[in-house]
Design an enzyme around this catalytic site. Structure first.
Site, PDB file in Angstrom:
ATOM      1  N   ALA A 162      -3.770   6.756   7.650  1.00  0.00           N
ATOM      2  CA  ALA A 162      -3.651   7.736   6.579  1.00  0.00           C
ATOM      3  C   ALA A 162      -2.285   7.806   5.916  1.00  0.00           C
ATOM      4  O   ALA A 162      -2.189   8.166   4.748  1.00  0.00           O
ATOM      5  CB  ALA A 162      -4.020   9.124   7.113  1.00  0.00           C
ATOM      6  N   PRO A 164       1.107   7.141   3.885  1.00  0.00           N
ATOM      7  CA  PRO A 164       1.860   8.388   3.733  1.00  0.00           C
ATOM      8  C   PRO A 164       1.065   9.580   3.245  1.00  0.00           C
ATOM      9  O   PRO A 164       1.610  10.669   3.146  1.00  0.00           O
ATOM     10  CB  PRO A 164       2.940   8.015   2.721  1.00  0.00           C
ATOM     11  CG  PRO A 164       2.297   6.986   1.871  1.00  0.00           C
ATOM     12  CD  PRO A 164       1.409   6.189   2.787  1.00  0.00           C
ATOM     13  N   GLY A 165      -0.215   9.439   2.875  1.00  0.00           N
ATOM     14  CA  GLY A 165      -1.039  10.616   2.717  1.00  0.00           C
ATOM     15  C   GLY A 165      -1.626  10.928   1.361  1.00  0.00           C
ATOM     16  O   GLY A 165      -2.288  11.942   1.215  1.00  0.00           O
ATOM     17  N   LYS A 167      -4.152   9.503  -0.235  1.00  0.00           N
ATOM     18  CA  LYS A 167      -5.616   9.507  -0.144  1.00  0.00           C
ATOM     19  C   LYS A 167      -6.096  10.674   0.707  1.00  0.00           C
ATOM     20  O   LYS A 167      -7.134  11.281   0.422  1.00  0.00           O
ATOM     21  CB  LYS A 167      -6.106   8.179   0.422  1.00  0.00           C
ATOM     22  CG  LYS A 167      -5.774   6.963  -0.440  1.00  0.00           C
ATOM     23  CD  LYS A 167      -6.324   5.688   0.179  1.00  0.00           C
ATOM     24  CE  LYS A 167      -5.919   4.463  -0.621  1.00  0.00           C
ATOM     25  NZ  LYS A 167      -4.463   4.187  -0.514  1.00  0.00           N
ATOM     26  N   ASP A 233      -3.495   4.192  17.770  1.00  0.00           N
ATOM     27  CA  ASP A 233      -3.816   2.869  17.259  1.00  0.00           C
ATOM     28  C   ASP A 233      -5.253   2.957  16.742  1.00  0.00           C
ATOM     29  O   ASP A 233      -6.171   3.280  17.495  1.00  0.00           O
ATOM     30  CB  ASP A 233      -3.703   1.847  18.391  1.00  0.00           C
ATOM     31  CG  ASP A 233      -4.095   0.435  17.970  1.00  0.00           C
ATOM     32  OD1 ASP A 233      -4.631   0.248  16.854  1.00  0.00           O
ATOM     33  OD2 ASP A 233      -3.878  -0.493  18.770  1.00  0.00           O
ATOM     34  N   CYS A 311      -4.482  -3.493  -0.380  1.00  0.00           N
ATOM     35  CA  CYS A 311      -3.718  -3.776  -1.589  1.00  0.00           C
ATOM     36  C   CYS A 311      -3.307  -5.250  -1.571  1.00  0.00           C
ATOM     37  O   CYS A 311      -2.157  -5.600  -1.846  1.00  0.00           O
ATOM     38  CB  CYS A 311      -2.507  -2.855  -1.710  1.00  0.00           C
ATOM     39  SG  CYS A 311      -1.505  -2.737  -0.221  1.00  0.00           S
TER      40      CYS A 311
END
Length: 766
Positions: A162, A164-165, A167, A233, A311
């Site tokens: 998740a 840096p946040g 989404k 993990d 990406c």
């Protein structure tokens, strides 16, 4: 070496690799390369899709945009015109462009000119609204996966990687209000709710504890009780909560797998990749991506949806991973959803069905050629290749979405056919904003998975891999034996004795060392860190020193601690980054009810509050953050069970409602937190005061003498909520601490205080 110099670096290996993999002609490659060498524009979206977001968008269009020469434009595919782009770089918007680092050609002179007053005002507006959580600065392609996830209120959602946040924030907004995506049924367009009424659960996970802290900090802007942040993990995320006979399966309605990748689709943002790119990076990460994807499927409910995204431009990290996940679970369990028309106006290409693998200086067309070349010690690269025979056609890899930056620069040109000479042929519809390279695949789980399908071997070691990682543990570079088990093999092994569950790591050893990241490579989503520094500043006012711990009698029991819900486990967890959670005692809750009037029966010594008809305060949803009870958090009904004992390692949860204070002579040991104020307003029947504030108060009450007199006459020192109305009718509420000395200090973070003061003083009201 500056950004413009890095964009001029030539990497022949990169060019040769993608000309081959994507089937590009020289002309097509030139268009793609030119796009990758240009900087990204500024993009943002308004938080949520409720009346507040639409009102703020209208205010921007009416008050700010007419003052700009260059006009921002809405993203045509984002619902309700709430996603926007501005055709300038972030550096230029901040006034940081230097000679040699701006655009070239006819635009160079314009870029070299100083920012106009209107541009500075627009940039300041972006910062203010971002600090208040009203908009999110986020790359355009990063907005796509949460939209395709189709999140509805009340759902349980897992974001596996998740940080840096960006989404995760978007998902939290969707839990608060139905997403208005075109082509959904009428039921999905039910009346929206505010973020304050969020239902459901988002478990936002990241393997790196420090990145979890960044994630929690960003998500705090949305003040959502639906959030639980965990640090695991992703390949080894727990599949059950609780212990022994009380253990229950941990399943989610939606799963997002935005996996670590080589990141070569981020060249526009990270031009250092031009110098450091190698073909081996995608091969190295492939097995990690497969294992994360397989774990996501195992955690998905039947009928649920999983979105896989990277990406990267590389088929080895994209279609090869999707193919392996599909063959691992079989067609009877999992299928690809064709989501290419889910967002009208999104220019996307179908996934590819053919690609080669570059290994040790040579192209390989199939797995057999690798076996022939390395007869004595053959690397395990089978899953990197397309399935043989007709198997690849049955997978429908064309249902995947490829977002290419040069397609996004079409402007308003009509749809046209591109890449007709290669195997990426496909119709383009509409256009999107200037983007980097991105890949998305949408899965639907149609039946329960075979018991051991996609499971890693018992005792698999934890790893922590960051975006753009240059080094991976050796066990991940070639080992696919756990996650690559086919559905048939898993079914055959189902009759054998169950393998023991993975060993539970100790709390002290559960923080794996991060892999060495490539310099300059960052996660897909971005936040203008230099602009956002003010958001992390401590609250101004009176409570600057650490507050004393409330009496231990205020905490009733251990609710959650890694290692078990015991005081011994909580004491051990308190020394790590995995904070234990406690249940507040009745004594503490009764004190809060009496001081702030949280029940209908509370006497009202101050003016009546609009909360008089509100529902009872949900005290059962309050949890304490530490053994000292310094912070009290509000979690949603759906999130609270996820704070149960092992094996979940929670680092943060919910939204702060109350925090301990050290000011002497106050009537309550706790003060209200600005973050939790939207949730408390329907319940507070005392300590609320109307004011004629012209700015957020600092150390004195001279800004409102009448209020100061009223407070002194009838209010006990402690936390108060000040309410004011702007000339435009906007309601402003600020948490302040009224001290026995008569001073009044706003308990608000620095940049947020500036934003609130601007709202109070601005004639524009924006």
């Amino acid at each position: 070496m500056g950004a413009s110099d890095l964009r001029g670096v030539t990497n022949d290996a990169f060019s040769a690799y993608y000309k081959q993999q994507l089937g590009l002609t020289d002309q097509e490659w030139s268009a793609l390369e030119d796009s990758l060498r240009s900087p990204l524009p500024v993009t943002w979206r308004f938080s949520g899709n409720d009346e507040r977001a639409i009102s703020l968008r209208a205010s921007m269009e009416q008050s700010l945009l007419p003052l700009l020469n260059e006009q921002p434009t809405s993203l045509p595919w984002y619902p309700d015109r709430l996603g926007w782009q501005f055709g300038v770089s972030r550096a230029w918007l901040r006034g940081k462009d230097r000679p040699g680092e701006g655009p070239e050609g006819p635009e160079a002179a314009a870029a070299a000119a100083p920012r106009s007053t209107s541009i500075k005002a627009f940039h300041a507006w972006l910062l203010r609204e971002s600090s208040l959580g009203n908009l999110q600065r986020q790359e355009a392609v990063s907005m796509v996966p949460p939209l395709l996830l189709d999140v509805r209120p009340g759902m349980a959602v897992l974001d596996m990687c998740a940080s840096p946040g960006s989404k995760a924030q978007q998902i939290l907004e969707m839990l608060a209000a139905p997403a208005r995506i075109a082509n959904t049924d009428a039921a999905a367009r039910a009346p929206v709710r505010s973020l304050d009424e969020a239902r459901g659960l988002l478990v936002a996970n990241d393997a790196d504890v420090k990145r979890c802290q960044l994630l929690a900090s960003r998500a705090a802007r949305l003040h959502s009780p639906s959030l639980v942040v965990t640090s695991h993990d992703a390949r080894l995320f727990p599949e059950a909560v609780g212990e022994g006979a009380a253990a229950a399966p941990l399943l989610f309605d939606r799963v997002l797998c935005d996996v670590p990748c080589s990141g070569d689709g981020t060249l526009r943002k990270n031009p250092v990749i031009w110098r450091r790119w190698t073909a081996g990076a995608g091969n190295m990460l492939h097995s990690l991506q497969v294992e994360i994807g397989c774990k996501g499927v195992r955690l998905l409910k039947v009928g649920g949806r999983l979105v896989y995204s990277t990406c990267s431009l590389n088929p080895v990290e994209n279609e090869a991973v999707v193919a392996r996940i599909l063959t691992t679970f079989g067609g009877g369990c999992l299928r690809l959803v064709d989501a290419r028309d889910a967002l009208p106006g999104l220019a996307c290409r179908p996934g590819v069905s053919g690609w080669k693998v570059w290994h040790r200086g040579q192209w390989h067309g199939d797995w057999a050629s690798v076996q022939d070349r390395f007869r004595r010690k053959c690397p395990n690269l089978e899953s990197l290749f397309p399935p043989g025979g007709d198997g690849v056609a049955d997978l429908h890899l064309d249902r995947c979405l490829r977002l290419m930056p040069h397609d996004a620069n079409q402007g308003g040109l009509p749809p046209r056919r591109l890449f007709t000479s290669g195997h990426l042929s496909g119709h383009l519809s509409g256009h999107i904003s200037a983007i980097g390279g991105f890949f998305v695949a949408v899965f639907e789980k149609t039946a329960p998975h075979p018991e051991r399908a996609g499971a890693l071997p018992a005792g698999a070691a934890e790893v922590c891999v960051t975006e753009g990682a240059a080094v991976l543990p050796a066990s991940l570079s070639t080992n696919l034996q756990g996650a690559a088990a086919t559905a048939a093999h898993s079914a055959d092994s189902a009759d054998s004795a169950d393998s023991p569950p993975p060993a539970e790591p100790l709390a002290a050893s559960a923080q794996p060392a991060a892999a060495e990241p490539a310099a300059g490579a960052t996660a897909m989503e971005y936040d203008d860190a230099a602009d956002a520094q003010g958001c992390a500043s401590p609250a101004d006012g009176l409570a600057e020193a650490p507050p004393p711990a409330p009496a231990s009698s205020l905490l009733r029991a251990v609710l959650h601690a890694h290692g078990g819900a015991t005081h011994a486990a909580a004491a051990a967890a308190a020394k790590t980054s995995y904070a234990p959670l406690y249940t507040p005692s009745d004594t503490l809750l009764d004190g809060l009810r009496a001081f702030f009037g949280l029940d209908r029966s509370s006497a009202e010594s101050e003016p009546p509050s609009p909360a008089a008809d509100a529902a009872p305060f949900p005290a059962h949803r309050l949890v304490a953050r530490s053994p000292t009870g310094r912070s009290l958090l509000l979690v949603s009904d759906e999130a609270r069970p996820q704070t149960c004992p092992r094996p979940v390692r929670a680092t943060d949860a919910g939204v702060r409602l109350f925090e301990a204070q050290e000011a002497k002579g106050t009537g309550c040991a706790y003060r209200v937190c600005q973050d939790g104020l939207p949730h408390l307003l329907p319940h507070i029947r005392r300590r609320r005061w109307l004011s004629q504030l012209s700015q957020a108060p600092r150390q004195t009450s001279e800004t409102d003498a009448a209020l100061a007199a009223r407070l002194k006459a009838s209010c006990q020192p402690g936390s108060v909520v000040l309410e004011a109305t702007t000339a435009q009718g906007q309601q402003i509420r600020i948490v302040a601490l009224y001290a026995p000395s008569g001073s009044l200090g706003a308990m608000v973070k620095g940049l947020e205080k500036e934003a609130l003061t601007f709202r109070l003083t601005s004639e524009a009201g924006t």
